[in-house]
Design a protein around this motif. Sequence first.
Motif, PDB file in Angstrom:
ATOM      1  N   ILE A 150      -6.575  -0.119   5.056  1.00  0.00           N
ATOM      2  CA  ILE A 150      -6.133   0.004   4.311  1.00  0.00           C
ATOM      3  C   ILE A 150      -6.282  -0.816   2.954  1.00  0.00           C
ATOM      4  CG2 ILE A 150      -4.540   1.583   4.878  1.00  0.00           C
ATOM      5  CD1 ILE A 150      -2.795  -1.418   3.966  1.00  0.00           C
ATOM      6  N   PHE A 155       1.164  -1.151  -0.494  1.00  0.00           N
ATOM      7  CA  PHE A 155      -0.590   0.423   0.065  1.00  0.00           C
ATOM      8  C   PHE A 155       0.716   1.102  -0.228  1.00  0.00           C
ATOM      9  CE2 PHE A 155      -2.346   3.247   2.521  1.00  0.00           C
ATOM     10  CZ  PHE A 155      -3.232   3.675   2.050  1.00  0.00           C
ATOM     11  N   GLN A 170      -6.659  10.413   4.522  1.00  0.00           N
ATOM     12  CA  GLN A 170      -6.507  11.519   3.047  1.00  0.00           C
ATOM     13  C   GLN A 170      -7.830  11.539   2.390  1.00  0.00           C
ATOM     14  OE1 GLN A 170      -5.567   8.186  -0.462  1.00  0.00           O
ATOM     15  NE2 GLN A 170      -3.946   9.248  -0.844  1.00  0.00           N
ATOM     16  N   GLU A 226     -10.772  11.358   1.399  1.00  0.00           N
ATOM     17  CA  GLU A 226     -11.642  10.332   0.381  1.00  0.00           C
ATOM     18  C   GLU A 226     -12.780  10.848   1.287  1.00  0.00           C
ATOM     19  OE1 GLU A 226     -11.729   6.091  -1.574  1.00  0.00           O
ATOM     20  OE2 GLU A 226     -11.257   6.172   0.233  1.00  0.00           O
ATOM     21  N   TYR A 232      -1.507  10.963   1.852  1.00  0.00           N
ATOM     22  CA  TYR A 232      -2.004   9.823   2.537  1.00  0.00           C
ATOM     23  C   TYR A 232       0.138   9.566   3.732  1.00  0.00           C
ATOM     24  CZ  TYR A 232      -3.718   5.677   4.974  1.00  0.00           C
ATOM     25  OH  TYR A 232      -4.075   4.903   5.794  1.00  0.00           O
ATOM     26  N   LYS A 258       2.166   2.404  -3.253  1.00  0.00           N
ATOM     27  CA  LYS A 258       1.380   3.143  -3.994  1.00  0.00           C
ATOM     28  C   LYS A 258       0.825   4.160  -3.867  1.00  0.00           C
ATOM     29  CE  LYS A 258      -1.523  -0.113  -5.952  1.00  0.00           C
ATOM     30  NZ  LYS A 258      -2.671  -0.914  -6.061  1.00  0.00           N
ATOM     31  N   ASN A 259       0.665   4.932  -2.275  1.00  0.00           N
ATOM     32  CA  ASN A 259      -0.129   6.135  -2.236  1.00  0.00           C
ATOM     33  C   ASN A 259       1.379   6.710  -2.044  1.00  0.00           C
ATOM     34  OD1 ASN A 259      -2.908   5.495  -1.937  1.00  0.00           O
ATOM     35  ND2 ASN A 259      -2.020   3.830  -1.483  1.00  0.00           N
ATOM     36  N   HIS A 260       0.920   8.091  -2.550  1.00  0.00           N
ATOM     37  CA  HIS A 260       2.212   9.377  -2.036  1.00  0.00           C
ATOM     38  C   HIS A 260       2.276   9.619  -1.333  1.00  0.00           C
ATOM     39  CE1 HIS A 260       3.745  13.495  -2.408  1.00  0.00           C
ATOM     40  NE2 HIS A 260       2.147  13.296  -2.563  1.00  0.00           N
ATOM     41  N   ASP A 267      -2.181  13.357  -7.145  1.00  0.00           N
ATOM     42  CA  ASP A 267      -2.091  12.609  -5.813  1.00  0.00           C
ATOM     43  C   ASP A 267      -1.853  13.284  -4.193  1.00  0.00           C
ATOM     44  OD1 ASP A 267      -2.916  10.740  -7.495  1.00  0.00           O
ATOM     45  OD2 ASP A 267      -0.712   9.953  -7.225  1.00  0.00           O
TER      46      ASP A 267
END
Length: 403
Positions: free
Chosen positions: A241, A183, A271, A273, A398, A186-188, A395
Motif C-alpha cells: 500500500i 491508507f 484494486q 490498478e 479496495y 483514503k481508500n473506498h 472509486d
Amino acid sequence: MVDQRSNLEIRPVTIEHLEQFNDLLRYVFQVTDQEVSDSGYEEGELERAKRPVLEKSDVIGWFNGDELISQLAIYHCRVNIHGQVFNMGGLTGVGTYPEYAGHGLMHDLVKVGLNKMRENKQWISYLYPYSIPFYRKKGWEIMSDHLTYDIRDSQLPKQRPVNGHVERLDIDDEDVIKTYQRFALKNHGAMIRNELNWDEYWRWENEEERIAGVYYDENEQPTGYVLYWIANEVFHIKEMIYLNQEARIGLWNFIGAHYSMIEHVKGNQYQDEPISFLLEDGDIDQTIKPYFMARIVDVREFLLAYPFETDGQAFHIELTDPLAEWNNGTFGVYWDEQGKVQVTSRPVGERIQCDIQTLTTMLMSYRRPSYLAKIERLQANRQALKNLENIIPMDQPYFSDYF
C-alpha cells in the motif's frame, strides 16, 4: 429430519461452546492439522486464538439439545465507503453439519443474522464467499477483486531517485498500523482495522516469516509499506500500500534491490490498478478472481448515510430482497433545500428497478449503472441512468482483509 426440526432451536453461541464452534468450523472447511501447523500454530493454539471471536462478535447457531449443528458469526467491523465510515457486519464461520443440510436451517439463520446487524446499525455486510451462487440467493453480490501477478527479475522497474528510504520492521510495528490506518481512510471499501481485524488478517499466515518494508518520506513520515517474505528465490508480496506515487516508487526500488537474490516477484493486488501498465516490460502473468461480496442490510438507512458525489435529480428505486423484508418496496431519494439526502416511500422522480444485489454492487462502485442496465440487471431509462452515473462516486473498492 422433518420431525426433528421441532426439537431444534436458534440461540446465541457463547464461550462455553468454544470447542463445538471450532469443531464445526474445522469440519465444514476441512482444515487439517497440517494446515494449522504450517500456519505457525502449536497444538491447541488456533482454538484458543478463536476465543476472541466468541467474545467480541455475535455468534448465532442452531442447537439440537446441547449440540451445536449450524452456526454463523458476525464481526463488528468498520469500513470506508467513499469517505464515509460505516459500521459493517462481517459474516463468517457459516456452516452446517451435512446430516442437517438441505432443510433451510442456514436460510433461517441468515435472516436472524440480518436482523441482528440491523439492531447493531450495521447497514452493510461483507463476506468471503465459498459459494457465490449460494450468497447471491441471499442478497450478497461481488464487490471486489483479488488480482495476482508474477514478475520476472528482468522485468522489475529500474531504480528511480526518491527523497525517502525504506526500513525493514516487524509486521506489527506501530508505523505499519499507522500507515494502514491512513491508507484505509483514503481508500473506498477498505476495512478500518481493529485488533481483531488485524488478528484475522494474519490468521493463516506464519507471522514469524513475514517482514514489513516501510517507506519513509524526507520528513521521516511513513507513507507506504510492503508486507513480504522470500522463499525459493521468490519475493512474495502479501500486500503493498502507498499514500502517494513517491512511496510506490520507493517500495519498488526496495524490491528491485533484491535482484541478485530472486528470480520472480509474486504478489497480490486488491484494486483494479494495472500493474503491467506501470512496468516498462508489461508482459507479465496476471490473474483476477472475484474476492469479497457485500449486501446492504437496511436500504433506507444506508441511502441516508451514503456520500453521493453531488446533489442529483430525485429518483425512486423499486427494490426486491430475498431475505430482508424491510428492503422490499419503494425507496424515493431526493435532496432537500439544504442539500441533504432524504428517503421516502413515495415514488419521486424517475423509476429504477432492481434487486438488493444489484443495488449493492452499484453503490459500492464495483459495477457502473450503465453496465448493469446493459446486462439487464437494472431497469431504468436514459435520464435515470445519467443521473445515477453523476451521483455515484467512481472509486472502485479496495479490500485486502480476510475473515
